[in-house]
Structures are given as structure tokens and as C-alpha cells.
Design an enzyme around this catalytic site. Structure first.
Site, PDB file in Angstrom:
ATOM      1  N   SER A 555       0.852  -1.185   0.000  1.00 11.54           N
ATOM      2  CA  SER A 555       0.000   0.000   0.000  1.00 11.54           C
ATOM      3  C   SER A 555       0.898   1.250   0.000  1.00 11.54           C
ATOM      4  O   SER A 555       1.679   1.444  -0.921  1.00 11.54           O
ATOM      5  CB  SER A 555      -0.955  -0.040   1.187  1.00 11.54           C
ATOM      6  OG  SER A 555      -2.009   0.862   1.020  1.00 11.54           O
ATOM      7  N   ASP A 641     -10.067  -3.780  -5.319  1.00 10.10           N
ATOM      8  CA  ASP A 641      -9.486  -2.954  -4.262  1.00 10.10           C
ATOM      9  C   ASP A 641      -9.988  -1.512  -4.356  1.00 10.10           C
ATOM     10  O   ASP A 641      -9.726  -0.827  -5.345  1.00 10.10           O
ATOM     11  CB  ASP A 641      -7.961  -2.981  -4.400  1.00 10.10           C
ATOM     12  CG  ASP A 641      -7.246  -2.319  -3.235  1.00 10.10           C
ATOM     13  OD1 ASP A 641      -7.900  -1.652  -2.422  1.00 10.10           O
ATOM     14  OD2 ASP A 641      -6.012  -2.473  -3.144  1.00 10.10           O
ATOM     15  N   HIS A 676      -7.998  -5.219  -1.290  1.00 15.60           N
ATOM     16  CA  HIS A 676      -6.743  -4.715  -0.742  1.00 15.60           C
ATOM     17  C   HIS A 676      -6.017  -5.753   0.105  1.00 15.60           C
ATOM     18  O   HIS A 676      -4.790  -5.768   0.163  1.00 15.60           O
ATOM     19  CB  HIS A 676      -7.036  -3.473   0.106  1.00 15.60           C
ATOM     20  CG  HIS A 676      -5.862  -2.586   0.328  1.00 15.60           C
ATOM     21  ND1 HIS A 676      -5.199  -1.948  -0.688  1.00 15.60           N
ATOM     22  CD2 HIS A 676      -5.219  -2.224   1.478  1.00 15.60           C
ATOM     23  CE1 HIS A 676      -4.211  -1.215  -0.191  1.00 15.60           C
ATOM     24  NE2 HIS A 676      -4.198  -1.376   1.113  1.00 15.60           N
TER      25      HIS A 676
END
Length: 706
Positions: A555, A641, A676
């Protein structure tokens, strides 16, 4: 789909020298009089969150085929690693029970199960018979019945009258949870269903109403709504119109109030609603003003507030419920340059304050008479945090604890005797001896003179040296510390001679709020510089060697790895970027994306601010890729995501591959049915960890046994 030399890609016959090659399509953007190219912008489906464009799906499929070809070539290593990772997780497991409303609650995993079962037993004794537990919620059954590869439980709650169960479920990975409300304990089918929610719901004291957060089209929790369980009618309670603010809700520790928070990354505002008066309007505590962050709890008599109003490292205040405005706040405890107040829980007879003193976690109990009590911990370096403490008051405080060589432990701290009582130490099947491993904490001087802490752990039989590989992990964003905790997965690396290092870089709050502030907005590049400087110092100190380091992050940590690679692509031998935020400039210029307005306080607003635009362009990993000798790179993405969109990873890989000056492996794996967090399920997720480890081991030490 063609190669850079113009030849056609046959996705059925991918090789190391024959990867998919996305065609770049000339596109130049202009903003603030500046121009920049974006040749792979076509990989964003304009109908997102729907992804149906054939050329996009064809490219993602070709990349997945290429990844699968690599995976087959390393299948034995991956399966051996996956089996090893699984072998260190108990086949069946259960949590330590906690007391709440006359019951003992616990979670457990049945043998071989991917998901938890939540249970309870009447609290007639301190240790209820095992056969007295009854199922409250069975995640494993819900996952099996859903017909999806993905399952996530967003939260659940039982009504105070024990007649309703509310649960929120995500089956796609897009984090748009379906709220289901059932008659408890007999109903199987929901009585009421609400789509597009987020977070755990909260019941009113009378059990007739259920409060929940509703998502808007941009995946922002923008409304607090109240569901009438007698009629099924949903009513708006509070609307957050600012596109940069997200709502949150929870019950106070006293269970007297619904706490409704609203905020971005630097400003917050809190409202209270009495759960015994569910139709009352919310009461605001302090009006929002830029830069003021605060949170509120209730101990049964008064409000307890954590705020950075007067001190950057926060302070605790008390306020009357009748007059909660700032004029009536009275100081309870202040942070200092060396003492960072991270969080707290307000019980009826004391406050448990979670703090960090010079980088070391502490839990301090504050009593009404002014006395305080610090919980003692057994190790010199560790992670400690408040555990499940559901009751409004307690004389036994549940605490979570771990260290780099100490498995996750559950303590109960007896307030009367001042002693820690071990309730559970996480089992590591197959045997684990902490004294076979060593830990170190280093201070490395970054280029601006700042001392950056680094945590190391390694097997004693494989001490760090120039010819040994090193796995360097970093995150450095949002004020989230990278704590030196335990991982049984990590043993697979340590036992193969890999040193594991955590760079506690600026951007997290590892050393306090100033550590976070010095790695965001205009100081963001400190984060990347710290990481690169740590890597260089580890080589200079002989703890590893050039091209023997793996950079790993996910991320915002993927952004970190991408920016670090651009600074010096020849230092690491491998890089892993999980769901990486690498198309920073284009994302922050697109206010239609789910998180963009909310993210501006963290990164800057390049739409309105030319200086922010220039800074983002200067470090955006996708935009700053240049022809170079890059290491082996693995990038992952989730098609669903909502946090970091799939095309960021896809664009980055396409551009990286076109600019790489060698034949080092570059892989992109897109999970087509997840988001995610990647694959769900405690064992399924280990497959992806095994793939990552096999990739790193092959890149850093290709001749070693798996």
C-alpha cells in the site's frame, strides 16, 4: 499485445525473456503549466468499479498467466514453503474468553477451518465447561454458503435484549459490506438487509434501533443511519458533506453513548448520541478546526478526551457530559517530547493509557485520586497494547503482548496485586526456541543527520554478514508505527539464513507524533531517504551486501519501495510491492476516486496547489521510472481494491518493464476476485506469503535450497 520489439505475445508460452508487454499509448497531461506523460492511462477502465474492457482484462490475464508460468517453475519451493508456514499454525485454535453482559465469549477455529466461530457460555463460573459454549456466529459456514472465493466479516453485535444479531459481510473484497439483521438465536435468514455499509453496527439500549454507516458512491462512509427493527425503516441521523471527511462509530466504554467521529488525517470532530435516547439528535463536543485531532470516551460519569490541542504528542482531558465544549476541559495527563499518548480506555474506576516512551510501549493506569500505576513487562523491547476489555469496569485488564522473538501473548493484569498473569501464549507447532534467535536495535544516521531506528532479528547460526541476504520492510505513512512484533511466518526466512529488518522510518509514529509529521506532506521525501539510507548503512556495516537486500512494502509501503527503487535501483536484489500506491500524482489529481479528497491532508492537493503538484511529481514512483538496471520485482494487486486501484500496479509494471535495462524478472499478480487484503482465509493467505518468500529467496540466493 506485443513485445517492445513488435513481436506478438503468446500468453500460453511465457518465458523469462518473453513477458507480456503492454503497448504504451502517447498521452500528455497538463496542469499548472507543467506537462507529464501517462502512456499506460488506458489500463484504467472508465467504468470503474466495473472492469469489463476486453483489452484491459486481456492484459491482466496475460500478466497472471506469466506469473503462473513462473509459479510452476518454482512450484516445489512454493509448496514446501506453504506447507512449512501452515505447519506453524495450530490446526485448531481458540482465543482467551472475555466476560460481557453475563456471558463468557470466545472465538475458535475448528480443525482445518479458514474462518472463526464465535461462541458464548453463561458466566456461572470463572471457567465454564467447554460443552456449555453455544455458537453466536459461524464465519466458516457463512463463507462456505456465499459461493465466493472471498469472505470478510466487518463486525457483529448482539442486541442488549439478546433478540437480534447484526453482522456485516463482504464477499468481493471491495469493502462494501452487506448488513444483515437476524432474529437471535433461531433465525437463519435475515429479517433486514442493508447494502453498502462499513464497520461494525451498534444497537440502542432498548434494542429496537441499530446504528450503522452508509457508504456513498465514492466509497466514503458519509452517513450515520438508524434502522428501526420494528418496521425496517432507515432514517438519516447525521450526514457528513465534506468529501474529505469519513464517519466512524462505536459505543463508549460505559455503553451510555454512541460515539460518532468524523475526520481526515489531521482534523476531527466528534458527536455523542445517548444510546438510551436513540431518537435524540447528536451532540457535538468540539467544532472542527484544521489540525485539531481528538477522540472521546465515557467512563460512566464524565467524558475522557484525547486531544492534540495543546501538545503535539497529545494529552488527556476530562469534561462534564452536560457541558462538553473545550472551555470545560480539564487536564488529566499530558504528553511530552519523550512521552507519546497513543490511545486509552476509560473505565469506571480508572483510565488505561496506552503510551510510548522514547519509542517503547507502556500501559499506565490513572486513578481518580491522582495515583498512577505502570504495568511491568518482562522484555527490554516489545509490543504491548490494550486487548479485549468489553466491560464498563474491571479489576483485571486484558493486554496483548509480543516481541520479535516472543510469540503473541495474552496477559491479564490484576490491578489489586499489580501482577501480570499469562492467559495464553500463541502456540508454534513443530517447536520454537526463542534462544535460537537474536535481536538487535540499531540507530542509523540518515542524510539529514536524523537517527533512524532499525530492528533486526536473525537465527544465531546465521549472523548477518556481507554474503547473507536481508529482508528490509518499511511502511512510513499515516502515523502508523511498524512495531517489532512476532511472526511465525518469518521463521521460514530466518531459518534459511535471511536477516529480517524493520526500518522505523519517518511517516509512522514510532517515536511520537513528530516522527509522523516529519514524513508527510512537504516532508514526505524524508520517508524514502530514511529507507534508502538504512539500506546503504546495512551494507556499509557488513550486515548484508549489495544486491543481497529485498525491499518489501504494501500500500503506502509499496509507494515507499517504488520511490526507494527510483533513488538507487542497483542496491537491492529484489523488491516486492503489495497493492502499491505508485501512481501518486494521477490519483491525487482525480477527485472522483474513493479516497482522493480524504488523502489530500496526507499527501497534498495537487489540483489547487502547484507546489504540491511539483512535489508529488518529483517522487511519484510511476512517473519517475527511468531507464536503469532494476532488480527482480514482484507486484500484486486486487481487481476489487477500493483503496489502491488495480491500475496503479498494472501501469507501474508496464512502464517498469519497458524501461528495465536487463532481463531481471518483473511479475504482476492481480487477484481477480479480491481487494486490498488479498486472499482471505488463514490458510489461503499463506499461499501468497509462500509465493513472496519463494520470489525473494530465488532472487537473492538462487542456488540455495528452498
Amino acid at each position: 499485445m506485443t513485445h517492445s520489439d513488435g513481436s506478438q505475445v503468446d500468453p500460453d508460452v511465457p518465458t523469462r525473456r518473453n513477458p507480456p508487454q503492454a503497448s504504451g499509448k502517447p498521452l500528455v497531461h497538463t496542469r499548472h503549466g507543467r506537462q507529464w506523460s501517462d502512456p499506460y492511462a488506458w489500463l484504467r477502465d472508465p467504468d470503474y468499479p466495473e472492469v469489463n474492457r476486453p483489452e484491459i482484462l486481456a492484459y491482466l490475464t496475460a500478466e497472471n498467466d506469466y506469473f503462473e508460468h513462473w509459479r510452476k517453475g518454482h512450484g516445489d519451493s512454493i509448496e514446501a514453503l506453504a506447507d512449512e508456514l501452515r505447519s506453524r499454525i495450530p490446526d485448531a485454535d481458540e482465543g482467551v474468553p472475555w466476560h460481557y453482559r453475563g456471558y463468557w465469549y470466545r472465538w475458535r477455529f475448528a480443525a482445518g477451518a479458514q474462518y472463526r466461530i464465535w461462541e458464548r457460555a453463561p458466566a456461572r463460573t470463572d471457567t465454564p465447561p467447554r460443552d456449555s459454549y453455544r455458537t453466536v456466529l459461524n464465519e466458516a459456514a457463512l463463507a462456505a454458503a456465499g459461493g465466493s472465493d472471498n469472505f470478510a466479516l466487518g463486525g457483529w453485535d448482539l442486541a442488549p435484549n439478546d433478540r437480534w444479531l447484526a453482522r456485516s459481510i463482504d464477499r468481493s473484497g471491495d469493502e462494501r459490506f452487506r448488513l444483515e439483521v437476524l432474529r437471535f438465536p433461531d433465525s437463519v435468514q435475515p429479517t433486514w438487509v442493508v447494502d453498502d455499509t462499513l464497520g461494525a453496527p451498534v444497537f440502542s439500549a432498548c434494542s429496537r434501533y441499530l446504528f450503522y454507516l452508509a457508504l456513498n458512491a465514492e466509497w466514503r462512509p458519509a452517513q450515520l443511519r438508524r434502522l428501526d427493527l420494528a418496521t425496517g425503516r432507515s432514517t438519516l441521523v447525521l450526514d457528513e458533506p465534506d468529501p474529505g471527511f469519513r464517519l466512524g462509530l462505536e459505543s463508549s466504554q460505559s455503553e451510555h453513548y454512541l460515539i460518532i467521529s468524523s475526520g481526515d488525517h489531521e482534523t476531527s470532530e466528534v458527536h455523542l448520541l445517548p444510546l438510551r435516547q436513540p431518537l435524540a439528535p447528536p451532540q457535538r463536543i468540539a467544532a472542527r478546526r484544521a489540525g485539531h485531532e481528538y477522540e472521546v470516551d465515557h467512563d460512566g460519569r464524565r467524558l475522557v478526551i484525547r486531544s492534540n490541542r495543546d501538545v503535539a504528542n497529545y494529552a488527556l482531558y476530562a469534561a462534564p457530559t452536560a457541558t462538553p465544549d473545550e472551555a470545560h476541559w480539564s487536564l488529566l495527563r499530558s504528553g511530552t517530547d519523550q512521552r507519546y499518548l497513543m490511545g486509552y480506555a476509560a473505565f469506571a474506576s480508572f483510565i488505561a493509557s496506552a503510551e510510548r516512551w522514547q519509542g517503547l510501549d507502556q500501559i499506565v493506569l490513572l486513578y481518580p485520586d491522582g495515583n498512577e500505576q505502570r504495568v511491568p513487562f518482562p522484555d527490554a523491547s516489545y509490543v504491548a497494547y490494550l486487548g479485549m476489555n468489553a466491560e464498563p469496569d474491571t479489576r483485571r485488564l486484558r493486554i496483548g503482548y509480543e516481541a520479535l522473538t516472543c510469540p503473541s501473548t495474552v496477559f491479564d493484569y490484576d490491578l489489586d496485586s499489580g501482577t501480570l498473569e499469562t492467559q495464553k501464549v500463541r502456540a508454534v507447532p513443530g517447536g520454537y526456541l526463542a534462544d535460537e534467535y537474536n535481536t538487535e536495535r540499531l540507530l542509523i544516521t540518515a542524510r539529514d543527520g536524523t537517527a533512524v531506528p532499525v530492528s533486526l532479528v536473525y537465527a544465531k547460526r546465521f549472523p548477518p554478514q556481507p554474503d547473507r541476504p536481508l529482508y528490509l520492510y518499511g511502511y512510513g505513512a499515516y502515523g502508523i508505527a511498524t512495531t517489532p512484533g512476532f511472526s511465525s511466518n518469518r521463521l521460514a526466512l530466518l531459518n534459511r539464513g535471511v536477516t529480517f529488518a524493520i526500518a522505523h522510518i519517518r511517516g509512522g509514529d514510532d517515536l511520537g507524533h513528530h516522527w509522523y509529521a516529519s514524513g508527510k506532506l512537504t516532508q514526505r521525501t524524508n520517508t524514502f531517504n530514511d529507507f534508502v539510507d538504512v539500506a546503504r548503512a546495512l551494507v556499509d556495516r557488513g550486515l548484508t551486501g549489495k544486491r543481497r537486500i529485498a525491499y518489501v512494502g504494501g500500500s503506502a509501503g509499496g509507494e515507499l519501495v517504488g520511490a526507494a527503487l527510483n533513488q538507487d535501483p542497483t542496491l537491492p536484489g529484489a523488491a516486492v510491492l503489495h497493492v502499491p500506491f505508485v501512481d501518486v500524482l494521477n490519483t491525487m489529481l482525480d477527485a472522483t476516486l474513493p479516497l482522493t479528497p480524504i488523502e489530500w491532508p496526507e499527501w497534498g492537493n495537487p489540483i489547487e496547489d502547484p507546489d504540491a503538484f511539483d512535489l508529488l511529481l518529483s517522487y511519484s514512483p510511476y512517473d519517475q521510472l527511468k531507464p536503469a538496471d532494476y532488480p527482480a520485482v514482484l507486484v500484486t494487486a486486487g481487481l476489487n481494491d477500493p483503496r489502491v486501484t488495480y491500475w496503479e500496479a498494472a501501469k507501474y509494471v508496464a512502464r517498469l518493464r519497458s524501461l528495465n535495462q536487463n532481463d531481471a524478472l518483473v511479475l504482476l499478480k492481480t487477484n481477480m476476485t479480491s481487494g486490498h487484503a488479498g486472499r482471505s482465509g488463514r490458510f489461503e493467505a499463506l499461499e501468497e506469503t509462500a509465493e513472496e518468500y519463494a520470489f525473494v529467496l530465488a532472487a537473492l540466493n538462487p542456488d540455495a535450497e528452498p
